[in-house]
Design a protein around this motif. Sequence first.
Motif, PDB file in Angstrom:
ATOM      1  N   LEU A 163      13.364  -4.106   3.241  1.00  6.63           N
ATOM      2  CA  LEU A 163      11.972  -4.122   3.689  1.00  6.63           C
ATOM      3  C   LEU A 163      11.394  -2.710   3.723  1.00  6.63           C
ATOM      4  CD1 LEU A 163      11.900  -6.890   6.419  1.00  6.63           C
ATOM      5  CD2 LEU A 163      11.766  -7.070   3.936  1.00  6.63           C
ATOM      6  N   ALA A 164      12.210  -1.724   4.057  1.00  3.07           N
ATOM      7  CA  ALA A 164      11.754  -0.329   4.013  1.00  3.07           C
ATOM      8  C   ALA A 164      11.394   0.049   2.575  1.00  3.07           C
ATOM      9  CB  ALA A 164      12.823   0.602   4.572  1.00  3.07           C
ATOM     10  N   ALA A 165      12.183  -0.424   1.614  1.00  2.00           N
ATOM     11  CA  ALA A 165      11.902  -0.143   0.197  1.00  2.00           C
ATOM     12  C   ALA A 165      10.627  -0.854  -0.258  1.00  2.00           C
ATOM     13  CB  ALA A 165      13.097  -0.565  -0.673  1.00  2.00           C
ATOM     14  N   ILE A 166      10.418  -2.103   0.169  1.00  2.00           N
ATOM     15  CA  ILE A 166       9.192  -2.834  -0.171  1.00  2.00           C
ATOM     16  C   ILE A 166       7.986  -2.125   0.423  1.00  2.00           C
ATOM     17  CG2 ILE A 166       7.891  -4.976   0.285  1.00  2.00           C
ATOM     18  CD1 ILE A 166      10.634  -6.452   0.018  1.00  2.00           C
ATOM     19  N   PHE A 167       8.093  -1.710   1.681  1.00  2.00           N
ATOM     20  CA  PHE A 167       7.029  -0.989   2.389  1.00  2.00           C
ATOM     21  C   PHE A 167       6.624   0.259   1.598  1.00  2.00           C
ATOM     22  CE2 PHE A 167       5.935   2.243   5.654  1.00  2.00           C
ATOM     23  CZ  PHE A 167       4.924   1.588   6.347  1.00  2.00           C
ATOM     24  N   ALA A 168       7.606   1.085   1.237  1.00  2.00           N
ATOM     25  CA  ALA A 168       7.334   2.332   0.517  1.00  2.00           C
ATOM     26  C   ALA A 168       6.761   2.060  -0.875  1.00  2.00           C
ATOM     27  CB  ALA A 168       8.607   3.167   0.422  1.00  2.00           C
ATOM     28  N   ALA A 169       7.323   1.086  -1.591  1.00  2.00           N
ATOM     29  CA  ALA A 169       6.839   0.779  -2.946  1.00  2.00           C
ATOM     30  C   ALA A 169       5.406   0.257  -2.915  1.00  2.00           C
ATOM     31  CB  ALA A 169       7.764  -0.242  -3.612  1.00  2.00           C
ATOM     32  N   ALA A 170       5.095  -0.595  -1.930  1.00  2.00           N
ATOM     33  CA  ALA A 170       3.740  -1.139  -1.825  1.00  2.00           C
ATOM     34  C   ALA A 170       2.735  -0.019  -1.575  1.00  2.00           C
ATOM     35  CB  ALA A 170       3.672  -2.188  -0.715  1.00  2.00           C
ATOM     36  N   ILE A 171       3.071   0.895  -0.685  1.00  2.00           N
ATOM     37  CA  ILE A 171       2.170   2.009  -0.389  1.00  2.00           C
ATOM     38  C   ILE A 171       2.010   2.905  -1.619  1.00  2.00           C
ATOM     39  CG2 ILE A 171       1.915   4.126   0.980  1.00  2.00           C
ATOM     40  CD1 ILE A 171       3.346   2.483   3.272  1.00  2.00           C
ATOM     41  N   GLU A 172       3.132   3.233  -2.233  1.00  2.00           N
ATOM     42  CA  GLU A 172       3.109   4.150  -3.383  1.00  2.00           C
ATOM     43  C   GLU A 172       2.348   3.574  -4.570  1.00  2.00           C
ATOM     44  OE1 GLU A 172       6.442   5.567  -6.517  1.00  2.00           O
ATOM     45  OE2 GLU A 172       6.925   5.974  -4.406  1.00  2.00           O
ATOM     46  N   GLU A 173       2.550   2.288  -4.850  1.00  2.00           N
ATOM     47  CA  GLU A 173       2.008   1.715  -6.083  1.00  2.00           C
ATOM     48  C   GLU A 173       0.696   0.952  -5.920  1.00  2.00           C
ATOM     49  OE1 GLU A 173       4.893  -0.173  -8.665  1.00  2.00           O
ATOM     50  OE2 GLU A 173       6.514   0.880  -7.635  1.00  2.00           O
ATOM     51  N   LEU A 174       0.358   0.553  -4.700  1.00  4.26           N
ATOM     52  CA  LEU A 174      -0.819  -0.306  -4.533  1.00  4.26           C
ATOM     53  C   LEU A 174      -1.985   0.337  -3.784  1.00  4.26           C
ATOM     54  CD1 LEU A 174       1.030  -3.663  -3.647  1.00  4.26           C
ATOM     55  CD2 LEU A 174       0.186  -2.905  -5.888  1.00  4.26           C
ATOM     56  N   THR A 175      -1.802   1.542  -3.247  1.00  3.53           N
ATOM     57  CA  THR A 175      -2.869   2.128  -2.417  1.00  3.53           C
ATOM     58  C   THR A 175      -3.480   3.392  -3.003  1.00  3.53           C
ATOM     59  OG1 THR A 175      -1.397   3.514  -1.066  1.00  3.53           O
ATOM     60  CG2 THR A 175      -1.725   1.222  -0.336  1.00  3.53           C
ATOM     61  N   GLY A 176      -3.116   3.750  -4.219  1.00  4.87           N
ATOM     62  CA  GLY A 176      -3.570   5.007  -4.822  1.00  4.87           C
ATOM     63  C   GLY A 176      -5.064   5.132  -5.028  1.00  4.87           C
ATOM     64  N   ASP A 177      -5.776   4.007  -5.130  1.00  6.05           N
ATOM     65  CA  ASP A 177      -7.229   4.084  -5.302  1.00  6.05           C
ATOM     66  C   ASP A 177      -7.939   4.443  -4.004  1.00  6.05           C
ATOM     67  OD1 ASP A 177      -6.965   3.414  -7.960  1.00  6.05           O
ATOM     68  OD2 ASP A 177      -7.511   1.302  -7.682  1.00  6.05           O
ATOM     69  N   ASP A 178      -7.259   4.244  -2.882  1.00  2.00           N
ATOM     70  CA  ASP A 178      -7.909   4.425  -1.583  1.00  2.00           C
ATOM     71  C   ASP A 178      -7.354   5.578  -0.744  1.00  2.00           C
ATOM     72  OD1 ASP A 178      -9.715   2.036  -1.598  1.00  2.00           O
ATOM     73  OD2 ASP A 178      -7.794   1.027  -1.894  1.00  2.00           O
ATOM     74  N   TYR A 179      -6.155   6.023  -1.057  1.00  2.88           N
ATOM     75  CA  TYR A 179      -5.509   7.078  -0.269  1.00  2.88           C
ATOM     76  C   TYR A 179      -4.900   8.106  -1.214  1.00  2.88           C
ATOM     77  CZ  TYR A 179      -6.064   3.584   3.366  1.00  2.88           C
ATOM     78  OH  TYR A 179      -6.596   2.661   4.233  1.00  2.88           O
ATOM     79  N   ASN A 180      -4.956   9.389  -0.813  1.00  4.87           N
ATOM     80  CA  ASN A 180      -4.382  10.415  -1.676  1.00  4.87           C
ATOM     81  C   ASN A 180      -2.858  10.480  -1.499  1.00  4.87           C
ATOM     82  OD1 ASN A 180      -3.678  12.295   0.444  1.00  4.87           O
ATOM     83  ND2 ASN A 180      -5.812  12.969   0.511  1.00  4.87           N
ATOM     84  N   GLU A 181      -2.221  11.293  -2.329  1.00  4.51           N
ATOM     85  CA  GLU A 181      -0.765  11.355  -2.343  1.00  4.51           C
ATOM     86  C   GLU A 181      -0.184  11.791  -0.999  1.00  4.51           C
ATOM     87  OE1 GLU A 181       2.692  13.556  -4.953  1.00  4.51           O
ATOM     88  OE2 GLU A 181       0.781  13.121  -5.939  1.00  4.51           O
ATOM     89  N   SER A 182      -0.811  12.761  -0.348  1.00  8.76           N
ATOM     90  CA  SER A 182      -0.323  13.217   0.962  1.00  8.76           C
ATOM     91  C   SER A 182      -0.425  12.111   1.998  1.00  8.76           C
ATOM     92  CB  SER A 182      -1.119  14.432   1.445  1.00  8.76           C
ATOM     93  OG  SER A 182      -0.936  15.514   0.568  1.00  8.76           O
ATOM     94  N   GLN A 183      -1.508  11.373   1.959  1.00 17.81           N
ATOM     95  CA  GLN A 183      -1.674  10.249   2.890  1.00 17.81           C
ATOM     96  C   GLN A 183      -0.630   9.164   2.617  1.00 17.81           C
ATOM     97  OE1 GLN A 183      -5.828   9.588   1.852  1.00 17.81           O
ATOM     98  NE2 GLN A 183      -6.461  10.127   3.941  1.00 17.81           N
ATOM     99  N   GLN A 184      -0.409   8.858   1.348  1.00 15.43           N
ATOM    100  CA  GLN A 184       0.588   7.848   0.989  1.00 15.43           C
ATOM    101  C   GLN A 184       1.985   8.263   1.447  1.00 15.43           C
ATOM    102  OE1 GLN A 184      -0.509   7.824  -3.250  1.00 15.43           O
ATOM    103  NE2 GLN A 184      -0.678   5.596  -3.078  1.00 15.43           N
TER     104      GLN A 184
END
Length: 166
Positions: free
Chosen positions: A20-41
Amino acid sequence: MSRAAAPALRPFLPADTPMLAAIFAAAIEELTGDDYNESQQEAWAAIAVDEDAFGKKLASELTLIATVQSAPVGFASLRGKDHIDMLYVHPGAAGQGVASMLLDALEKLAGGRGAKSLTVDASDNAQGFFAKRGYVAKQRNSITINGEWLANTTMQKTLSSGGGQS
């Protein structure tokens, strides 16, 4: 006549924490780039780096796991009886109904616990999903996670007695 296996739901087990930690990190990294910058992710995903603490958080809430062929592909957690704390789906399973299935289950469980409404602090990329499901934006928030400011929106849905939309 082979079809993709339908997702199934089951309760969280402590042994699920690393996946679940891996799913959490992958979802943030791959699905939120349009709304949050790399530092935020990076700051956001770092919440799961301490797997022991992450597992304790999941165990302290009502956490459901969505699986496909017994492998976890997403999870959601209900804090108390009326707040969705987390809803994350692996990028490889996004758009396949996993999040909807998890949300339906949390709405039914919350209704069964006597909740009249559900709230969620939706990330910018998740707002559209929740809006389509009957959640209404109530307020914008700025939160600090690991030294980075992130915006989200508190959204609310009124539940019927059966756990659906009224």
